[in-house]
Motif scaffolding. Structure first.
Motif, PDB file in Angstrom:
ATOM      1  N   SER A 106       0.861  -1.175   0.000  1.00 26.39           N
ATOM      2  CA  SER A 106       0.000   0.000   0.000  1.00 26.39           C
ATOM      3  C   SER A 106       0.900   1.230   0.000  1.00 26.39           C
ATOM      4  N   GLY A 107       0.545   2.217  -0.774  1.00 27.93           N
ATOM      5  CA  GLY A 107       1.367   3.413  -0.908  1.00 27.93           C
ATOM      6  C   GLY A 107       2.394   3.318  -2.020  1.00 27.93           C
ATOM      7  N   ILE A 108       2.345   2.231  -2.809  1.00 27.34           N
ATOM      8  CA  ILE A 108       3.278   2.021  -3.924  1.00 27.34           C
ATOM      9  C   ILE A 108       2.531   2.210  -5.242  1.00 27.34           C
ATOM     10  N   ASN A 109       3.163   2.872  -6.192  1.00 28.94           N
ATOM     11  CA  ASN A 109       2.607   3.018  -7.527  1.00 28.94           C
ATOM     12  C   ASN A 109       2.899   1.720  -8.292  1.00 28.94           C
ATOM     13  N   SER A 116      14.586  -6.640 -11.824  1.00 29.39           N
ATOM     14  CA  SER A 116      15.687  -7.245 -12.565  1.00 29.39           C
ATOM     15  C   SER A 116      16.251  -8.380 -11.714  1.00 29.39           C
ATOM     16  N   PHE A 117      16.863  -9.358 -12.382  1.00 30.83           N
ATOM     17  CA  PHE A 117      17.412 -10.526 -11.698  1.00 30.83           C
ATOM     18  C   PHE A 117      18.824 -10.751 -12.196  1.00 30.83           C
ATOM     19  N   GLU A 118      19.785 -10.689 -11.257  1.00 29.99           N
ATOM     20  CA  GLU A 118      21.176 -10.862 -11.642  1.00 29.99           C
ATOM     21  C   GLU A 118      21.939 -11.518 -10.498  1.00 29.99           C
ATOM     22  N   ASN A 119      22.709 -12.549 -10.822  1.00 25.61           N
ATOM     23  CA  ASN A 119      23.545 -13.264  -9.848  1.00 25.61           C
ATOM     24  C   ASN A 119      22.760 -13.754  -8.630  1.00 25.61           C
ATOM     25  N   GLY A 120      21.553 -14.254  -8.841  1.00 22.86           N
ATOM     26  CA  GLY A 120      20.758 -14.816  -7.755  1.00 22.86           C
ATOM     27  C   GLY A 120      20.063 -13.799  -6.879  1.00 22.86           C
ATOM     28  N   VAL A 121      20.063 -12.523  -7.279  1.00 22.35           N
ATOM     29  CA  VAL A 121      19.413 -11.478  -6.487  1.00 22.35           C
ATOM     30  C   VAL A 121      18.359 -10.790  -7.344  1.00 22.35           C
ATOM     31  N   LEU A 122      17.113 -10.809  -6.855  1.00 22.66           N
ATOM     32  CA  LEU A 122      16.013 -10.099  -7.495  1.00 22.66           C
ATOM     33  C   LEU A 122      15.973  -8.696  -6.917  1.00 22.66           C
ATOM     34  N   THR A 123      16.083  -7.686  -7.764  1.00 22.28           N
ATOM     35  CA  THR A 123      16.047  -6.289  -7.333  1.00 22.28           C
ATOM     36  C   THR A 123      14.811  -5.637  -7.920  1.00 22.28           C
ATOM     37  N   MET A 124      13.992  -5.048  -7.040  1.00 28.72           N
ATOM     38  CA  MET A 124      12.763  -4.393  -7.481  1.00 28.72           C
ATOM     39  C   MET A 124      12.779  -2.939  -7.026  1.00 28.72           C
ATOM     40  N   HIS A 125      12.484  -2.045  -7.965  1.00 32.62           N
ATOM     41  CA  HIS A 125      12.349  -0.622  -7.664  1.00 32.62           C
ATOM     42  C   HIS A 125      10.854  -0.313  -7.629  1.00 32.62           C
ATOM     43  N   MET A 126      10.396   0.146  -6.474  1.00 31.58           N
ATOM     44  CA  MET A 126       8.966   0.370  -6.259  1.00 31.58           C
ATOM     45  C   MET A 126       8.729   1.830  -5.880  1.00 31.58           C
ATOM     46  N   PRO A 127       8.344   2.668  -6.867  1.00 29.81           N
ATOM     47  CA  PRO A 127       8.120   4.088  -6.591  1.00 29.81           C
ATOM     48  C   PRO A 127       6.910   4.296  -5.678  1.00 29.81           C
ATOM     49  N   LYS A 128       7.061   5.240  -4.772  1.00 33.96           N
ATOM     50  CA  LYS A 128       5.967   5.573  -3.862  1.00 33.96           C
ATOM     51  C   LYS A 128       4.918   6.383  -4.610  1.00 33.96           C
ATOM     52  N   ASN A 129       3.661   6.270  -4.143  1.00 38.51           N
ATOM     53  CA  ASN A 129       2.608   7.121  -4.683  1.00 38.51           C
ATOM     54  C   ASN A 129       2.909   8.557  -4.304  1.00 38.51           C
ATOM     55  N   GLU A 130       2.650   9.451  -5.232  1.00 41.56           N
ATOM     56  CA  GLU A 130       2.851  10.861  -4.937  1.00 41.56           C
ATOM     57  C   GLU A 130       1.747  11.340  -4.014  1.00 41.56           C
ATOM     58  N   GLU A 131       2.154  12.090  -3.003  1.00 43.70           N
ATOM     59  CA  GLU A 131       1.169  12.619  -2.071  1.00 43.70           C
ATOM     60  C   GLU A 131       0.370  13.698  -2.776  1.00 43.70           C
ATOM     61  N   THR A 132      -0.934  13.618  -2.635  1.00 43.22           N
ATOM     62  CA  THR A 132      -1.788  14.643  -3.222  1.00 43.22           C
ATOM     63  C   THR A 132      -2.055  15.698  -2.167  1.00 43.22           C
ATOM     64  N   LYS A 133      -1.573  16.879  -2.466  1.00 33.64           N
ATOM     65  CA  LYS A 133      -1.769  17.984  -1.539  1.00 33.64           C
ATOM     66  C   LYS A 133      -3.019  18.733  -1.966  1.00 33.64           C
ATOM     67  N   PRO A 134      -3.874  19.056  -1.009  1.00 34.20           N
ATOM     68  CA  PRO A 134      -5.080  19.802  -1.390  1.00 34.20           C
ATOM     69  C   PRO A 134      -4.691  21.188  -1.903  1.00 34.20           C
ATOM     70  N   LEU A 135      -5.354  21.580  -2.992  1.00 34.18           N
ATOM     71  CA  LEU A 135      -5.095  22.883  -3.565  1.00 34.18           C
ATOM     72  C   LEU A 135      -5.679  23.963  -2.673  1.00 34.18           C
ATOM     73  N   PRO A 136      -5.012  25.109  -2.620  1.00 35.61           N
ATOM     74  CA  PRO A 136      -5.592  26.197  -1.838  1.00 35.61           C
ATOM     75  C   PRO A 136      -6.934  26.597  -2.416  1.00 35.61           C
ATOM     76  N   LYS A 137      -7.854  26.861  -1.546  1.00 32.72           N
ATOM     77  CA  LYS A 137      -9.208  27.183  -1.995  1.00 32.72           C
ATOM     78  C   LYS A 137      -9.684  28.448  -1.303  1.00 32.72           C
ATOM     79  N   GLN A 138     -10.209  29.320  -2.075  1.00 34.85           N
ATOM     80  CA  GLN A 138     -10.750  30.560  -1.528  1.00 34.85           C
ATOM     81  C   GLN A 138     -12.219  30.319  -1.185  1.00 34.85           C
TER      82      GLN A 138
END
Length: 142
Positions: A106-109, A116-138
């Motif tokens: 949870s929290g991953i995009n 990738s898999f190399e020399n017996g090691v699985l490497t995964m890059h898991m980018p975080k979800n971008e935080e949605t900031k509420p827009l300023p509202k008048q």
């Protein structure tokens, strides 16, 4: 805060010395076995997961994502046989290794996960979800 807890607690009693003498040789059940050793690093905008999978090939590894759960599975089958000249078995062995490990992502995009898999090691890059900031509202005063 996490506490350091040893994997195994042994009393240093006089008669306890030989009780654990053969643990390492016979691979005692007291020794804990992790399905695959995994390191997870937080690199700010992404997590990097490294899972050690020695003896497995890339084709034997599957990673599935369902809802907020990522499941890593690997299965390796090995058959070896030796026959004499008449075709009778002298030795025939079969071995199968499999493992499964699940992670809360949870929290991953999930659309941008790379692996990738190399020399017996699985490497995964898991980018975080971008935080949605509420827009300023008048707010208008009536």
């Amino acid at each position: 805060m996490f506490d350091l807890i040893p994997f195994e607690h042994r009393n240093a009693g006089l008669f306890d010395f030989f009780n654990h003498f053969d643990d390492d040789f016979f691979n005692s059940t007291q020794n804990s076995f992790a399905p695959c050793r995994t390191d997870i690093r937080d690199e700010g905008n992404q997590y990097v997961l490294e899972a050690e999978l020695p003896g497995f090939s890339k084709e034997e590894i599957n990673v599935n994502v369902e809802n907020d759960c990522m499941t890593l599975t690997a299965q390796h089958k090995e058959d070896s046989e030796q026959k004499d000249n008449a075709g009778n078995y002298i030795r025939r062995e079969r071995r199968m290794n499999s493992l499964s490990r699940s992670f809360d992502i949870s929290g991953i995009n999930t659309e941008k996960i790379t692996a990738s898999f190399e020399n017996g090691v699985l490497t995964m890059h898991m980018p975080k979800n971008e935080e949605t900031k509420p827009l300023p509202k008048q707010i208008t005063i009536q």
